[in-house]
Enzyme design. Structure first.
Site, PDB file in Angstrom:
ATOM      1  N   CYS A  44      -6.868  -6.342   4.771  1.00 42.82           N
ATOM      2  CA  CYS A  44      -7.393  -7.594   5.308  1.00 42.82           C
ATOM      3  C   CYS A  44      -6.475  -8.773   4.975  1.00 42.82           C
ATOM      4  CB  CYS A  44      -8.796  -7.818   4.722  1.00 42.82           C
ATOM      5  SG  CYS A  44      -9.805  -9.011   5.620  1.00 42.82           S
ATOM      6  N   GLY A  95      -6.007   0.227   1.194  1.00 42.83           N
ATOM      7  CA  GLY A  95      -7.435  -0.017   1.081  1.00 42.83           C
ATOM      8  C   GLY A  95      -7.870  -1.300   1.755  1.00 42.83           C
ATOM      9  N   CYS A  96      -9.044  -1.768   1.371  1.00 44.63           N
ATOM     10  CA  CYS A  96      -9.748  -2.815   2.112  1.00 44.63           C
ATOM     11  C   CYS A  96      -9.187  -4.218   1.869  1.00 44.63           C
ATOM     12  CB  CYS A  96     -11.234  -2.747   1.788  1.00 44.63           C
ATOM     13  SG  CYS A  96     -11.597  -2.614   0.022  1.00 44.63           S
ATOM     14  N   TYR A  97      -9.192  -4.662   0.606  1.00 47.59           N
ATOM     15  CA  TYR A  97      -8.694  -6.009   0.334  1.00 47.59           C
ATOM     16  C   TYR A  97      -7.249  -6.154   0.797  1.00 47.59           C
ATOM     17  CZ  TYR A  97     -12.635  -7.229  -2.791  1.00 47.59           C
ATOM     18  OH  TYR A  97     -13.866  -7.533  -3.322  1.00 47.59           O
ATOM     19  N   THR A  98      -6.454  -5.119   0.559  1.00 41.44           N
ATOM     20  CA  THR A  98      -5.033  -5.199   0.891  1.00 41.44           C
ATOM     21  C   THR A  98      -4.825  -5.333   2.395  1.00 41.44           C
ATOM     22  OG1 THR A  98      -4.950  -2.783   0.833  1.00 41.44           O
ATOM     23  CG2 THR A  98      -4.300  -3.941  -1.141  1.00 41.44           C
TER      24      THR A  98
END
Length: 346
Positions: free
Chosen positions: A154, A149-152
């Site tokens: 980035c 996903g996103c946080y991971t």
């Protein structure tokens, strides 16, 4: 042509998959599954597809998907994907899962952070973590990919080369990240409607956000030892985009050039990593609408620390775009097919 099915096609990540795949020269959108809008034309739900795509949304029929698709994207909540994926895998279909169910190397870690027994440990052991910049060769031979996903995405991409090269300490790493509201999904809630998020910013799930465990999993691989991080996510009043600011202690008296050499060694040939020169840092407007990850950093000689800033679009490189990148790898296509457009900026 690659026959594609998308389960959960009308959520934010699912519809972003539809948008990207309508531009893919080797894809036929065979089946779009949406429990909420069965029988309706996708262009009637998302009117940006009017005149571009006429496709009725379907109820889920695993036999049809297994028989008529080469690859199925599952964009469902955690512990739900695992109810449908085993049958697809057993039928020989390639699956790219956008939930957390198949992202972990350890079922115990999943259970500790999600608070439920892992629904399918046997298949979990066969899945590949779908971050192409780190696991490209494994992805190419996989049948099941757990799409990060996103946080991971980035945060891992921002820190991985420095830990891999031993330039920063694996201890006391801080990740401070901000996300647009689409990261919370399409289902409305009191915490995400306009009046709650406009003109405000808030931290949430401090010290207990589930993505912490994924970031630690991959950074531990980079460092060759256990890495524990302090991770604080924030919700900010914009639609899309992730900005992660990361703090790590240097292990020596390194210059900007020393650290840049590590990033260039790790990412020099990567299609979707953009490294910023000294004095320049990423912004979300540089990446929104694109599959690119921008990375920049500042060496704080006074505190013997590096501050790394990375930015992605949470719906593209943080979800659907990365999934298409994984699909391209699975089918031996150029990795940037349908993904090379720059960010929107405006």
């Amino acid at each position: 042509m690659i026959r594609v099915g998308i389960i959960g096609a009308t959520g934010y990540a699912g519809i972003e998959l539809v948008r990207l795949l309508t531009q893919h020269p080797q894809v036929e959108l065979a089946h779009l599954v949406s429990h909420s809008y069965v029988g309706q034309d996708v262009a009637g739900i998302y009117k940006n597809f009017k005149g571009i795509l006429a496709k009725d949304l379907e109820d889920m029929d695993l036999d049809v998907l297994a028989g008529e698709c080469d690859v199925v994207f599952t964009s469902l909540p955690h512990a739900t994907s695992s109810e449908v994926i085993p049958k697809l895998v057993a039928a020989g279909v390639k699956v790219i899962d956008l939930s957390a169910d198949y992202r972990y190397n350890s079922a115990a870690v999943y259970e500790a952070w999600y608070g439920v027994p892992h629904p399918d440990p046997a298949l979990l052991a066969q899945s590949v973590y779908g971050l192409p910049e780190l696991h490209r060769d494994e992805i190419k031979g996989a049948q099941l990919v757990g799409n990060p996903g996103c946080y991971t995405t980035c945060s891992i991409l921002g820190l991985y080369p420095l830990l891999q090269a031993g330039l920063v300490s694996p201890e006391n790493i801080i990740v401070d990240a901000k996300s647009g509201v689409t990261g919370a999904g399409r289902n409305p809630s009191a915490n995400t409607h306009f009046c709650e998020v406009d003109e405000s910013m808030k931290a949430y799930n401090v010290a207990r956000h589930r993505h912490t465990s994924e970031i630690e999993q991959e950074l531990s691989l980079a460092a060759g030892q256990e890495v524990l991080i302090s991770f604080t996510p924030h919700l900010i009043p914009m639609k899309r985009g992730i900005l992660s600011t990361m703090y790590a202690n240097l292990t020596g008296a390194y210059s900007h050039a020393d650290l840049m050499a590590a990033y260039e060694k790790a990412y020099g040939d990567e299609s979707f990593i953009v490294l910023h020169e000294e004095g320049s840092l990423p912004e979300v407007k540089f990446v929104n609408g694109s599959n690119y990850c921008h990375i920049g950093f500042v060496v704080d000689q006074r505190l013997k620390r590096v501050v790394v800033v990375s930015a992605i679009d949470n719906l593209v490189k943080g979800a659907a775009g990365q999934a298409v990148q994984n699909m391209n790898l699975l089918f031996g296509l150029p990795e940037n097919t349908a993904l090379s457009a720059p960010g929107w900026y405006l």
